[in-house]
Design an enzyme around this catalytic site. Structure first.
Site, PDB file in Angstrom:
ATOM      1  N   CYS A 142      -4.585  -3.096   4.230  1.00  0.00           N
ATOM      2  CA  CYS A 142      -4.270  -2.791   5.364  1.00  0.00           C
ATOM      3  C   CYS A 142      -5.251  -3.013   6.677  1.00  0.00           C
ATOM      4  O   CYS A 142      -5.509  -4.201   6.902  1.00  0.00           O
ATOM      5  CB  CYS A 142      -3.700  -1.179   5.149  1.00  0.00           C
ATOM      6  SG  CYS A 142      -2.627  -0.632   6.465  1.00  0.00           S
ATOM      7  N   LYS A 199     -10.188   0.970  -1.342  1.00  0.00           N
ATOM      8  CA  LYS A 199      -9.907   0.636   0.323  1.00  0.00           C
ATOM      9  C   LYS A 199     -11.197   0.916   1.253  1.00  0.00           C
ATOM     10  O   LYS A 199     -11.678   2.230   0.947  1.00  0.00           O
ATOM     11  CB  LYS A 199      -8.955   1.113   0.895  1.00  0.00           C
ATOM     12  CG  LYS A 199      -8.521   0.767   2.473  1.00  0.00           C
ATOM     13  CD  LYS A 199      -7.151   1.770   2.647  1.00  0.00           C
ATOM     14  CE  LYS A 199      -6.900   1.136   4.125  1.00  0.00           C
ATOM     15  NZ  LYS A 199      -5.654   2.117   4.533  1.00  0.00           N
ATOM     16  N   GLU A 201       0.939  -1.204   0.076  1.00  0.00           N
ATOM     17  CA  GLU A 201       0.072   0.013  -0.106  1.00  0.00           C
ATOM     18  C   GLU A 201       0.841   1.266   0.212  1.00  0.00           C
ATOM     19  O   GLU A 201       1.945   1.150   0.661  1.00  0.00           O
ATOM     20  CB  GLU A 201      -0.883  -0.106   1.375  1.00  0.00           C
ATOM     21  CG  GLU A 201      -1.766   1.065   1.346  1.00  0.00           C
ATOM     22  CD  GLU A 201      -2.686   1.233   2.747  1.00  0.00           C
ATOM     23  OE1 GLU A 201      -1.886   0.663   3.784  1.00  0.00           O
ATOM     24  OE2 GLU A 201      -3.685   1.621   2.776  1.00  0.00           O
TER      25      GLU A 201
END
Ligand SMILES: *[C@@H]1O[C@H](CO)[C@@H](O)[C@H](O)[C@H]1NC(C)=O
Ligand SMILES: *[C@@H]1O[C@H](CO)[C@@H](O)[C@H](O)[C@H]1NC(C)=O
Ligand SMILES: *[C@@H]1O[C@H](CO)[C@@H](O)[C@H](O)[C@H]1NC(C)=O
Ligand SMILES: *[C@@H]1O[C@H](CO)[C@@H](O)[C@H](O)[C@H]1NC(C)=O
Ligand SMILES: *[C@@H]1O[C@H](CO)[C@@H](O)[C@H](O)[C@H]1NC(C)=O
Ligand SMILES: *[C@@H]1O[C@H](CO)[C@@H](O)[C@H](O)[C@H]1NC(C)=O
Length: 500
Positions: free
Chosen positions: A215, A182, A82
């Site tokens: 993440c 995300k 990321e």
């Protein structure tokens, strides 16, 4: 003549049935790259597109070398972290020159390498696509996606564009095959949260289906648990930019815990930046892991591993033989009475990852301890060569974690206390702290959630695997004998998503 026809038929048969055969004990080669990113020193100051491209080129050049090195070792897929091309700490305005508009692969097929003129302002997509194409590997990278919108969209942001933290996947001919925005942002004011959570998967000829998430997503139900349960994904790709938080949430520790607890393969790539405690990447299967953790150097690291395809029968718990402590009957509940919170002499409170844990000291050569918080009781049986200067505590937390964002936890944790008093328990143990105490242990908890992520961390933040882990009757258990290094922590990290 006849023989060669037969061989041809055999070859054809193998070809068309290759994939279904592949689901039986087959393998593929995966790579992840922990990238020592070259940062923009002033991310809040807007830059021209050319300056942004010049900056990203420095990181793209490193990607290119790593794709070549991975392909040389036979890798069929490579995952980058990321924020790996641009970094972080941008504003909504300053990220714009770093962003590109990534078309939705569900509505069109496009290889930026083969059709570079189709869309303007897609230099980074072009470069990544050509790396995948040239080296014939699937490639996963993270970059900012910009989608223009106008007043016909009632949710369009005032500045006329959505900005997403995005994973993009290229097939081995450079075609964009997946795009994931995300869902669970972590202090990223430059980005928008997608209005509807995206469940993104893609299929490969060598390993079947993969799911994508990024993440902070790893701690939440959406999209992760839905990908696992509804979409039946058995392999996940995880680009991350993770600040380590020992002893519960070091990057590689939680990656392995997630792969073990979910019974899946996880390809995880983190940024490498020790000053911000960013390191920890790996290729994890429920039974085998290859990982990297390095707080000492400023070097990136390519990991390449032969991965077994998941089989349908595979479960979350690696099958292992029964390991009993002393003469304990493993199957039977303890005869010892659970200790009520605060009532027993020796219980104390300490903050760990900002949560208020109830601890008991772990002392002496052996013991049997129980500690409860509300309905969760954790039990520890242990014996070992306990070095007196190294303090340990056994803790429980059953409640809402409220720092950064709210999420509900049920945790049982045996931890090394960093200082020389019990008041230090729950505090951070660093990679530099050498620990020599080895303890054989059996941990269990009567969790009310079924989502438990187990981990064992040893001296120098190395990972170890339990001998036995999983549900037994009403409890989740983890046990280990002959640990490979001094014990730092053994944790059962439970997430109770419904109570968030
Ligand atoms: C980003 O912000 C964090 C926290 O404010 C700071 O510690 C860090 O140095 C910054 N990093 C970069 C690369 O700008
Ligand atoms: C790309 O930009 C050029 C120059 O600004 C313009 O002439 C061209 O039409 C654009 N192409 C597309 C596909 O938007
Ligand atoms: C991957 O592992 C399997 C099983 O151990 C082995 O048969 C195969 O040759 C390995 N492949 C590579 C490229 O190492
Ligand atoms: C932790 O919880 C205990 C028991 O509920 C309470 O007495 C103590 O004040 C709490 N500690 C902190 C720092 O909130
Ligand atoms: C766990 O065990 C304790 C003590 O026996 C009990 O009070 C509690 O209800 C149990 N919790 C669950 C979720 O079963
Ligand atoms: C714990 O006890 C068992 C059985 O007595 C023994 O085999 C084992 O070596 C002990 N473990 C440690 C670390 O001393």
């Amino acid at each position: 003549m006849q023989l060669s026809v037969l061989i041809k038929i055999a070859a054809l048969w193998q070809c068309s049935f290759g994939l279904s055969q592949a689901s039986e004990g087959a393998h593929y080669i995966a790579a992840v790259y922990e990238h020592n990113i070259i940062f923009n020193p002033d991310p809040k100051v807007p830059r021209s597109r050319q300056a942004a491209l010049d900056h990203m080129k420095e990181n793209l050049d490193i990607y290119e070398e790593q794709v070549a090195a991975a392909a040389k070792q036979g890798a069929q897929i490579i995952v980058f972290p990321e924020d790996g091309l641009h970094g972080f700490n941008y504003t909504r305005e300053s990220i714009v020159s770093y962003s590109e508009t990534i078309p939705d692969p569900a509505s069109m097929s496009w290889s930026p390498c083969l059709q570079p003129e189709r869309f303007n302002g897609t230099e980074v997509l072009h470069r990544l696509s050509c790396m995948a194409h040239k080296h014939a590997v699937y490639l996963v990278a993270n970059m900012p996606d910009r989608q223009e919108c106008d007043s016909t969209d009632p949710h369009c942001p005032p500045d006329g564009r959505y900005q997403f933290n995005t994973d993009v996947v290229f097939s081995d001919d450079g075609t964009i095959v997946a795009r994931y925005h995300k869902q669970n942002l972590y202090f990223e004011s430059e980005f928008n949260t997608p209005r509807e959570c995206e469940y993104v998967t893609f299929d490969t000829p060598f390993a079947g289906r993969f799911g994508l998430f990024t993440c902070f997503d790893i701690l939440f139900h959406e999209p992760v648990i839905t990908l696992l349960e509804k979409y039946q994904v058995k392999q996940m790709i995880f680009p991350t930019a993770w600040f380590n938080e020992a002893p519960l949430l070091s990057a590689h520790q939680f990656q392995k815990a997630f792969a073990t607890g979910s019974g899946i393969n996880l390809l995880a790539a983190n940024l490498h930046h020790p000053p911000l405690r960013m390191t920890g990447s790996g290729i994890f299967t429920p039974s085998h892991s290859v990982y990297h953790f390095d707080m000492e150097t400023d070097k990136g690291r390519l990991l390449v591993s032969n991965v077994s395809l998941p089989t349908d029968s595979e479960t979350g718990s690696p099958p292992t033989s029964e390991v009993c402590m002393k003469s304990q009957d493993c199957g039977k509940p303890s005869a010892s009475k659970p200790v009520a919170d605060g009532a027993a002499p020796g219980t104390f409170h300490g903050s760990m990852s900002s949560d208020n844990y109830t601890f008991v000291p772990v002392q002496g050569a052996e013991g049997d301890l129980t500690v409860c918080d509300g309905s969760l009781c954790c039990r520890l049986l242990y014996n070992g060569s306990h070095v007196p200067e190294e303090l340990y505590a056994f803790g429980v937390f059953n409640g809402l974690h409220t720092a950064a964002r709210q999420f509900y936890l049920e945790v049982c944790a045996l931890v090394r206390c960093p200082g020389d008093t019990f008041a230090s328990c729950g505090g951070e143990v660093t990679a530099g702290d050498q620990t020599i105490t080895t303890i054989d242990f059996h941990l269990e908890g009567n969790f009310s959630t079924r989502y438990i992520y187990p981990s064992i961390l040893t001296s120098g933040m190395q990972l170890d695997s339990p001998d036995r882990v999983g549900w037994e009757k009403e409890s989740y258990v983890m046990s280990k004998k002959h640990i490979s290094g001094g014990l730092v922590t053994a944790t059962l990290y439970g997430r109770h998503y419904e109570k968030d």
